[in-house]
Motif scaffolding. Structure first.
Motif, PDB file in Angstrom:
ATOM      1  N   GLN A   1       0.829  -1.185   0.000  1.00 51.47           N
ATOM      2  CA  GLN A   1       0.000   0.000   0.000  1.00 51.47           C
ATOM      3  C   GLN A   1       0.873   1.248   0.000  1.00 51.47           C
ATOM      4  O   GLN A   1       2.067   1.193   0.316  1.00 51.47           O
ATOM      5  N   ASN A   2       0.249   2.382  -0.349  1.00 49.95           N
ATOM      6  CA  ASN A   2       0.940   3.676  -0.373  1.00 49.95           C
ATOM      7  C   ASN A   2       0.121   4.687   0.429  1.00 49.95           C
ATOM      8  O   ASN A   2      -0.324   5.706  -0.087  1.00 49.95           O
ATOM      9  N   ILE A   3      -0.054   4.425   1.704  1.00 49.37           N
ATOM     10  CA  ILE A   3      -0.839   5.301   2.564  1.00 49.37           C
ATOM     11  C   ILE A   3       0.101   6.250   3.299  1.00 49.37           C
ATOM     12  O   ILE A   3       1.025   5.816   4.004  1.00 49.37           O
ATOM     13  N   ASN A   4      -0.115   7.541   3.139  1.00 53.02           N
ATOM     14  CA  ASN A   4       0.680   8.536   3.841  1.00 53.02           C
ATOM     15  C   ASN A   4       0.131   8.685   5.256  1.00 53.02           C
ATOM     16  O   ASN A   4      -0.996   9.123   5.464  1.00 53.02           O
ATOM     17  N   THR A   5       0.925   8.325   6.249  1.00 53.83           N
ATOM     18  CA  THR A   5       0.480   8.379   7.644  1.00 53.83           C
ATOM     19  C   THR A   5       0.638   9.761   8.255  1.00 53.83           C
ATOM     20  O   THR A   5       0.267   9.965   9.420  1.00 53.83           O
ATOM     21  N   GLY A   6       1.206  10.694   7.498  1.00 47.96           N
ATOM     22  CA  GLY A   6       1.432  12.034   8.033  1.00 47.96           C
ATOM     23  C   GLY A   6       2.767  12.199   8.720  1.00 47.96           C
ATOM     24  O   GLY A   6       3.077  13.284   9.240  1.00 47.96           O
ATOM     25  N   TRP A   7       3.596  11.166   8.727  1.00 46.00           N
ATOM     26  CA  TRP A   7       4.919  11.296   9.339  1.00 46.00           C
ATOM     27  C   TRP A   7       5.804  12.187   8.491  1.00 46.00           C
ATOM     28  O   TRP A   7       5.708  12.209   7.260  1.00 46.00           O
ATOM     29  N   THR A   8       6.710  12.898   9.153  1.00 46.99           N
ATOM     30  CA  THR A   8       7.759  13.636   8.456  1.00 46.99           C
ATOM     31  C   THR A   8       9.093  12.953   8.745  1.00 46.99           C
ATOM     32  O   THR A   8       9.151  11.983   9.510  1.00 46.99           O
ATOM     33  N   ALA A   9      10.161  13.494   8.174  1.00 42.35           N
ATOM     34  CA  ALA A   9      11.485  12.898   8.376  1.00 42.35           C
ATOM     35  C   ALA A   9      11.964  13.028   9.816  1.00 42.35           C
ATOM     36  O   ALA A   9      12.913  12.348  10.214  1.00 42.35           O
ATOM     37  N   THR A  10      11.327  13.875  10.610  1.00 45.82           N
ATOM     38  CA  THR A  10      11.734  14.048  12.002  1.00 45.82           C
ATOM     39  C   THR A  10      10.770  13.404  12.993  1.00 45.82           C
ATOM     40  O   THR A  10      10.932  13.535  14.203  1.00 45.82           O
TER      41      THR A  10
END
Length: 549
Positions: A511-520
């Motif tokens: 899947q390609n679900i963006n969880t809202g995480w950033t690189a930090t």
């Protein structure tokens, strides 16, 4: 002669007529006349759920215009030597519940039509096996909450829960009473267990089962020595014999000089509490030296910041010649927190020539690794095993963030004794990659078995760029596969990059679900309604399971 033949023919004709008459009579007799048969119900169908089961059956053959009552028996024995529960019905169906039958127990049912003034009782019709599946309020058991002599069990907070019954594989069951506070808290710590023992735990509200789970307590540990804060851990490592187990009681310890080596021996360093948040080691490097060297690290936080650590685990041939050939044993990092090394989590490429360094297995389980590899700008991958021949590299139930410019490199070409296997399961990776490396794997043309399953990969690169191909592995006989995983924000550059590709790897159920995480991001908890909580290969959560508890 002619007269004999005519007589014989006449007899044959008479015999044929007799057979026909008998056959005709037999066909009429095929209609059932036995009352036990004509009033017998048939074809029991069962629909069972968590706490109830509905049974229906076909009414008897001769039911038209008649009123029937039925007797229904339930037994754990298909021969009904013992009847566990009986009931009656006025219609061709009945529902039973957990008030009548035990959950998670195999039952059989039999049904008969009762006798009336005009008919005898019928014969029984029997069902196939069925069971009530039972309610499951137990939640997943956390690996780090399983101890040698204790366990913390978690369950959905529910009013009315009264007890937990623990049954060991051998021996008597014990009952732990739950207070109203325990029921609403949703967890219970239970002590006094036996090490290395498999238990079944069942949760009850009164006499009704509300959940069941199994676990095995950790095997008993016989420590060679136990240290207290202020004791010299470096000296204990130097003096330890092969096979030694060094126990660390809660507190802080130091191995911050480059004079501590695990030389030609395999040892274990383990917290006595099993809790990495109360036992800490400030380290410079964990150095493995020479043939026979290996280490198991368990239940400890390793902090490299105060000593400006370069590597967490570093392999050398000898102190006089780092590149001297050596065959190491195994490295295991279990239930640990490791952070603060600027170059790499693990470096195994110092051998002078390919295959000078050999190791059987490298394992990371139930651990958190972060701030390794200078924000992705290091020249060394997280697992940097160029030239090192290894059999297995296994990562499971672990979290890596800001942990290197690429995950695994084994790019020096050579013909090895085995095709190495890299297996990554149920793990979370975020904010990694850089320095123009391959984000996931660089095996060059070496054959390799590389699999990622039930994992989450997010936010690449952390700095600079990575290759547009996340994987380089073109060796004949290679197996490359990513399945039941989620990946997003994987690009070749921080700005203006292209989406990463996976070469010849087989991609399945991803899947390609963006969880809202950033690189930090450092908290990777999945929302309660996230589809990733049920996207795994067995219907469970993907990523490090600690974020789905």
């Amino acid at each position: 002669m002619k007269r004999i033949i005519n007589q014989l023919g006449l007899k044959l004709i008479i015999l044929s007529l007799m057979v026909a008459v008998v056959s005709s009579c037999k066909k009429e007799d095929d209609a059932p006349t036995d009352p036990a048969r004509i009033f017998k119900p048939s074809d029991i169908k069962i629909t069972s759920g968590e706490t109830s089961a509905k049974l229906t059956w076909t009414t008897p053959l001769m039911s038209t215009g008649k009123t029937f009552k039925y007797s229904i028996d339930f037994s754990t024995d298909s021969l009904f030597a013992t009847v566990n529960y009986s009931t009656t019905a006025d219609t061709a169906g009945v529902t039973v519940t957990e008030d009548n039958l035990a959950v998670r127990t195999k039952y059989y049912a039999r049904v008969k039509a009762n006798a009336t003034e005009s008919q005898p009782e019928s014969k029984y019709v029997r069902s196939s096996a069925f069971q009530l599946t039972g309610i499951q309020l137990f939640l997943l058991i956390r690996d780090n909450e399983i101890k040698e002599n204790s366990i913390t069990l978690r369950y959905t907070p529910t009013v009315g829960l009264t007890s937990i019954v623990l049954t060991p594989a051998t021996g008597a069951a014990t009952t732990t009473t739950l207070s109203a506070g325990d029921a609403s808290a949703g967890l219970k710590a239970i002590t006094g267990l036996t090490a290395g023992t498999k238990y079944t735990a069942e949760l009850f509200a009164g006499t009704k089962s509300k959940g069941i789970t199994t676990f095995t307590t950790l095997a008993p540990t016989t420590y060679t020595v136990k240290l207290n804060p202020g004791d010299d851990l470096a000296a204990a490592i130097t003096s330890a014999a092969n096979g030694a187990i060094i126990g660390l009681n809660p507190g802080t310890y130091n191995i911050t000089a480059l004079s501590t080596f695990i030389t030609q021996k395999t040892i274990t360093i383990k917290s006595t509490s099993g809790n990495p948040t109360d036992t800490k080691v400030n380290f410079k490097e964990i150095d493995l030296e020479g043939t026979g060297a290996g280490v198991t690290l368990s239940g400890i936080e390793f902090d490299g910041t105060s000593a400006a650590a370069l590597y967490f685990i570093n392999f050398i041939g000898t102190q006089a010649s780092n590149g001297a050939a050596a065959t190491f044993t195994n490295v295991v990092v279990d239930n640990c927190i490791a952070h603060g090394a600027t170059t790499a989590f693990l470096r195994g490429d110092r051998g002078t020539a390919a295959r000078d360094f050999k190791i059987t297995g490298i394992t990371v389980n139930n651990s958190i690794v972060y701030d390794m590899g200078a924000n992705g700008s290091s020249a060394y991958y997280t697992f940097h095993v160029n030239k090192m021949q290894f059999n297995t590299l296994t990562v499971s139930k672990s979290t890596f963030y800001n942990a290197g410019p690429g995950l695994v490199t084994a790019s020096t070409t050579y013909t090895g004794d085995v095709i190495p296997t890299v297996s990554i399961t149920n793990s979370t990776f975020n904010g990694f990659g850089g320095n123009a490396k391959y984000a996931l794997l660089d095996a060059n043309t070496n054959p390799i078995n590389f699999t990622i399953q039930n994992s989450i990969l997010a936010n690449t690169p952390k700095s600079g760029t990575v290759n547009a191909a996340a994987i380089r592995g073109t060796g004949a006989g290679s197996t490359l596969r990513i399945s039941n995983s989620n990946y997003f924000n994987l690009f070749s550059a921080l700005t203006g990059g292209t989406a990463l590709t996976f070469g010849t790897a087989t991609l399945a159920s991803n899947q390609n679900i963006n969880t809202g995480w950033t690189a930090t991001t450092t908290d990777f908890t999945l929302p309660a309604a996230s589809p990733l909580r049920s996207a795994g290969s067995t219907g469970g959560p993907i990523g490090d399971p600690r974020w789905a508890y």
